[in-house]
Design a protein around this motif. Structure first.
Motif, PDB file in Angstrom:
ATOM      1  N   LEU A  29     -25.399  42.430  55.446  1.00  0.00           N
ATOM      2  CA  LEU A  29     -24.808  42.940  56.309  1.00  0.00           C
ATOM      3  C   LEU A  29     -24.691  42.027  57.602  1.00  0.00           C
ATOM      4  O   LEU A  29     -23.865  41.704  58.400  1.00  0.00           O
ATOM      5  CB  LEU A  29     -24.989  44.291  56.480  1.00  0.00           C
ATOM      6  N   GLN A  30     -26.110  41.689  58.042  1.00  0.00           N
ATOM      7  CA  GLN A  30     -26.297  40.938  59.121  1.00  0.00           C
ATOM      8  C   GLN A  30     -25.634  39.552  59.110  1.00  0.00           C
ATOM      9  O   GLN A  30     -24.950  38.961  60.067  1.00  0.00           O
ATOM     10  CB  GLN A  30     -27.646  40.689  59.468  1.00  0.00           C
ATOM     11  N   LEU A  31     -25.762  38.861  57.765  1.00  0.00           N
ATOM     12  CA  LEU A  31     -24.913  37.603  57.575  1.00  0.00           C
ATOM     13  C   LEU A  31     -23.517  37.731  57.891  1.00  0.00           C
ATOM     14  O   LEU A  31     -22.877  37.144  58.447  1.00  0.00           O
ATOM     15  CB  LEU A  31     -25.393  36.828  56.290  1.00  0.00           C
ATOM     16  N   ALA A  36     -18.492  36.852  60.416  1.00  0.00           N
ATOM     17  CA  ALA A  36     -17.174  37.289  60.802  1.00  0.00           C
ATOM     18  C   ALA A  36     -16.803  37.244  62.303  1.00  0.00           C
ATOM     19  O   ALA A  36     -15.661  36.873  62.699  1.00  0.00           O
ATOM     20  CB  ALA A  36     -17.176  39.094  60.664  1.00  0.00           C
ATOM     21  N   SER A  37     -17.941  37.263  63.127  1.00  0.00           N
ATOM     22  CA  SER A  37     -17.833  37.118  64.738  1.00  0.00           C
ATOM     23  C   SER A  37     -17.464  35.905  64.716  1.00  0.00           C
ATOM     24  O   SER A  37     -16.559  35.521  65.605  1.00  0.00           O
ATOM     25  CB  SER A  37     -19.040  37.591  65.198  1.00  0.00           C
ATOM     26  N   ARG A  38     -17.886  34.865  63.939  1.00  0.00           N
ATOM     27  CA  ARG A  38     -17.659  33.467  64.406  1.00  0.00           C
ATOM     28  C   ARG A  38     -16.153  33.056  64.015  1.00  0.00           C
ATOM     29  O   ARG A  38     -15.609  32.237  64.579  1.00  0.00           O
ATOM     30  CB  ARG A  38     -18.809  32.478  63.727  1.00  0.00           C
ATOM     31  N   PHE A  53     -30.362  31.988  60.039  1.00  0.00           N
ATOM     32  CA  PHE A  53     -31.690  31.704  59.648  1.00  0.00           C
ATOM     33  C   PHE A  53     -32.620  31.092  60.845  1.00  0.00           C
ATOM     34  O   PHE A  53     -33.938  30.669  60.434  1.00  0.00           O
ATOM     35  CB  PHE A  53     -31.697  30.423  58.444  1.00  0.00           C
ATOM     36  N   SER A  54     -32.082  31.269  61.825  1.00  0.00           N
ATOM     37  CA  SER A  54     -32.942  30.980  63.186  1.00  0.00           C
ATOM     38  C   SER A  54     -33.687  32.135  63.399  1.00  0.00           C
ATOM     39  O   SER A  54     -34.506  31.712  64.634  1.00  0.00           O
ATOM     40  CB  SER A  54     -32.032  30.595  64.035  1.00  0.00           C
ATOM     41  N   TYR A  55     -33.573  33.322  63.095  1.00  0.00           N
ATOM     42  CA  TYR A  55     -34.029  34.666  63.612  1.00  0.00           C
ATOM     43  C   TYR A  55     -35.260  34.820  62.751  1.00  0.00           C
ATOM     44  O   TYR A  55     -35.333  35.089  61.487  1.00  0.00           O
ATOM     45  CB  TYR A  55     -33.135  35.734  63.485  1.00  0.00           C
ATOM     46  N   PHE A  56     -36.617  35.041  63.535  1.00  0.00           N
ATOM     47  CA  PHE A  56     -37.633  35.394  62.716  1.00  0.00           C
ATOM     48  C   PHE A  56     -37.365  36.751  61.993  1.00  0.00           C
ATOM     49  O   PHE A  56     -38.264  36.856  61.138  1.00  0.00           O
ATOM     50  CB  PHE A  56     -38.805  35.612  63.782  1.00  0.00           C
TER      51      PHE A  56
END
Length: 217
Positions: A29-31, A36-38, A53-56
């Motif tokens: 869902l987060q991906l 979708a936003s981009r 993949f940059s988020y801890f």
């Protein structure tokens, strides 16, 4: 019970399968929301994958989903044995608890997600940490961790911080406000990172203390 075995029989097995599926759903869902936003803004989708993949939070939830998936399934492989080691699962517990604490104490007030983003946000920062701690409490063998177990666990957040600083210098953006070098400068950013690492270390020692107390019990 051997070190790489977990207790997931009967109702607990169903619960672990549900948690594993929910963890994967939250990540997908987060991906989807990032891509979708981009897409709507006409920006690179490959860049969206990089952001994801940059988020801890995302990386740690991936570890949680991997552990739960291996715990919910049968079979034997070196990778499965590795992720089901109590020493590895203890490190994942410490990391996902840090995700929950850092978000709720430092980041929740910085934005106000709505709709599906709110759902993804709550799943990744609150629901999955709680479910994984419950899983670890009931299903993972106790009394195996040592106080020295925390030092290998530190490798993960250390490598993450190094990676995110290199990435930030390359792309010019950072996933969290407390490590924005371009705004804070390196001294303050490194101080903030050190404070987070100290927090991770404290959480890790609590995990070990609980494990040892439960093992004695």
């Amino acid at each position: 019970m051997s070190e790489d075995r977990v207790s997931t029989q009967g109702a607990s097995g169903i619960a672990v399968k549900f948690a594993a599926a929910l963890g994967r759903l939250a990540l997908f869902l987060q991906l989807y929301l990032i891509l979708a936003s981009r897409w709507q803004d006409g920006r690179s989708l490959l860049g969206g994958v990089d952001v994801f993949f940059s988020y801890f939070t995302v990386l740690t939830n991936i570890l949680v989903a991997v552990v739960l998936t291996f715990a919910a399934t049968s079979g034997d492989s070196p990778l499965r044995r590795f992720f089901l080691r109590p020493s590895v699962q203890g490190g994942v517990v410490a990391a996902i608890v840090l995700v929950c604490l850092a978000y709720n104490l430092l980041l929740r007030h910085t934005w106000n997600p709505q709709g599906l983003q709110w759902v993804a946000d709550e799943l990744l920062h609150d629901v999955m940490p709680i479910l994984f701690v419950i899983y670890w409490w009931f299903c993972v063998p106790k009394g195996i961790l040592r106080w020295s177990s925390v030092w290998p666990w530190l490798i993960y957040p250390l490598v993450y911080f190094i990676y995110i600083l290199i990435r930030g210098r390359w792309v010019g953006s950072y996933p969290y406000p407390f490590i924005e070098v371009d705004r804070l400068g390196y001294p303050q950013t490194l101080t903030n990172a050190l404070m987070v690492l100290v927090g991770f270390l404290l959480v890790s020692w609590v995990v070990v203390a609980v494990d040892r107390a439960r093992g004695k019990g």
